[in-house]
Write an enzyme that holds these catalytic residues in place. Structure first.
Site, PDB file in Angstrom:
ATOM      1  N   ILE A  13       0.833  -1.207   0.000  1.00 19.01           N
ATOM      2  CA  ILE A  13       0.000   0.000   0.000  1.00 19.01           C
ATOM      3  C   ILE A  13       0.860   1.246   0.000  1.00 19.01           C
ATOM      4  O   ILE A  13       0.590   2.221  -0.698  1.00 19.01           O
ATOM      5  CB  ILE A  13      -0.951   0.003   1.213  1.00 19.01           C
ATOM      6  N   GLY A  16       7.182   4.295   3.996  1.00 17.48           N
ATOM      7  CA  GLY A  16       7.740   5.535   4.493  1.00 17.48           C
ATOM      8  C   GLY A  16       9.145   5.307   5.021  1.00 17.48           C
ATOM      9  O   GLY A  16       9.755   4.254   4.795  1.00 17.48           O
ATOM     10  N   THR A  20       6.675  -0.042   6.319  1.00 17.71           N
ATOM     11  CA  THR A  20       5.970  -0.374   5.083  1.00 17.71           C
ATOM     12  C   THR A  20       4.595  -0.925   5.446  1.00 17.71           C
ATOM     13  O   THR A  20       4.460  -1.669   6.418  1.00 17.71           O
ATOM     14  CB  THR A  20       6.741  -1.427   4.270  1.00 17.71           C
ATOM     15  N   ASP A 130       0.546  15.281  12.519  1.00 14.30           N
ATOM     16  CA  ASP A 130       1.004  15.085  11.138  1.00 14.30           C
ATOM     17  C   ASP A 130      -0.177  14.847  10.208  1.00 14.30           C
ATOM     18  O   ASP A 130      -0.211  13.877   9.448  1.00 14.30           O
ATOM     19  CB  ASP A 130       1.988  13.912  11.070  1.00 14.30           C
TER      20      ASP A 130
END
Length: 332
Positions: A13, A16, A20, A130
């Protein structure tokens, strides 16, 4: 790696810096899942590992369907931790923004929905820190009365989230610069829920224009902003329909915390009211041949189909009146 625990992996999907996320399938429960795995290069870092696990525990404790739910936690043979979440199958808000600016009403409805989701997180005593379009998942819901689908925003990636009591004393600068409140870039002073309110404004602005109000590549860019300057006007995109939208977002994106909108739920109410105003003042879009075949007006999205509900509620009344009128005329 085809299997993690009892979960069969199907596709990646996203990935980062620290982890994962895979789409998987749980044969026991017969459901799609999302499996987040700590990256190999961080496996030996105790602090990163603890932050990864803290994210899972926090998401598990939050009792809201506006936050992705964690329901399993485990460890790979190499020692890396992973956790398993609900799979939210509607994509992300980032994918919508990539297609270009939305019409004003749709953008404001999405902004209000985001504010409702953030308010639910704040009710749990948590600051996200974030909020970006890529971290906002879209949960498909039951088909609406017009036959079309609808979506709700669900918050994901709570890796930087903190309890409000902890956030007030934090000094480390973290976040995504283009959506980061200025106080998050400072080395002192801490922050609170109003940092997330700022991010709501930045995302809503991006929905309206296709880009955030201040494009920043670093914390230095965030702090270099003029504290007294309002964000760029939306008039070039919205024209005369801009109304109070400029003023609402200027307050939401205020550099100084005390000048900003103070609560996500009150911001949601204001965005909803403005979305309704825009809908009432905007002419209905034309109907193309393709749109007519599918029952949709050109430009209509899942967010603005809600405008049809008053008409739908009136249809039974009109049918009854027509029947009564026909009976009366036939009797004469």
């Amino acid at each position: 790696m085809d299997v993690i625990g009892r979960y069969r992996l199907q596709s990646k999907i996203g990935a980062g810096a620290f982890a994962t996320v895979w789409r998987g399938y749980d044969d026991d429960l017969d459901i799609d899942v999302a499996v987040k795995v700590l990256a190999e290069n961080w496996a030996s870092r105790t602090d990163v590992r603890e932050r990864f696990l803290a994210e899972a525990r926090m998401m598990r404790r939050i009792a809201s369907d506006r936050v992705v739910r964690v329901f399993d936690l485990g460890q790979l043979p190499d020692g890396r931790p992973y956790f398993v979440m609900d799979h939210i199958g509607g994509g992300t808000l980032a994918e919508i923004i990539k297609r270009g600016p939305l019409n004003a009403a749709d953008a404001l409805w999405w902004g209000a929905d985001l504010a409702r989701a953030v308010a639910a997180l704040h009710e749990e005593g948590v600051v996200h820190r974030d909020i970006t379009p890529a971290n906002l998942l879209l949960r498909p819901t039951r088909a609406d009365s017009t036959g079309g689908g609808t979506h709700r925003i669900v918050l994901a990636d709570l890796g930087l989230a903190k309890r409000v009591a902890e956030a007030s004393g934090l000094t480390q600068a973290v976040g995504t610069p283009s959506y980061m409140a200025p106080e998050q870039g400072r080395e002192s002073g801490g922050f609170d829920e109003r940092a997330d309110v700022y991010a709501i404004g930045a995302v809503t602005y991006a929905l309206l224009t296709g880009r955030p109000p201040y494009v920043a590549s670093s914390i230095t860019d965030v702090l270099a902003r003029d504290p007294d300057a309002d964000p760029p006007s939306l008039r070039p995109w919205l024209g005369d329909s801009v109304g109070d939208i400029d003023a609402i977002l200027a307050r939401t994106l205020a550099y100084r915390v005390d000048e900003r909108w103070q609560r996500a739920d009150s911001l949601a109410e204001r965005l909803e009211a403005e979305a309704y105003r825009v809908e009432q003042e905007t002419p209905e879009p034309p109907v193309t041949a393709a749109a007519a075949a599918s029952g949709e007006k050109e430009g209509t999205t899942v967010a603005n189909r809600r405008r049809n509900w008053p008409v739908l509620l009136m249809l039974p009344v009109l049918l009854i009146l027509a029947g009564v009128g026909g009976w009366f005329l036939s009797g004469r």
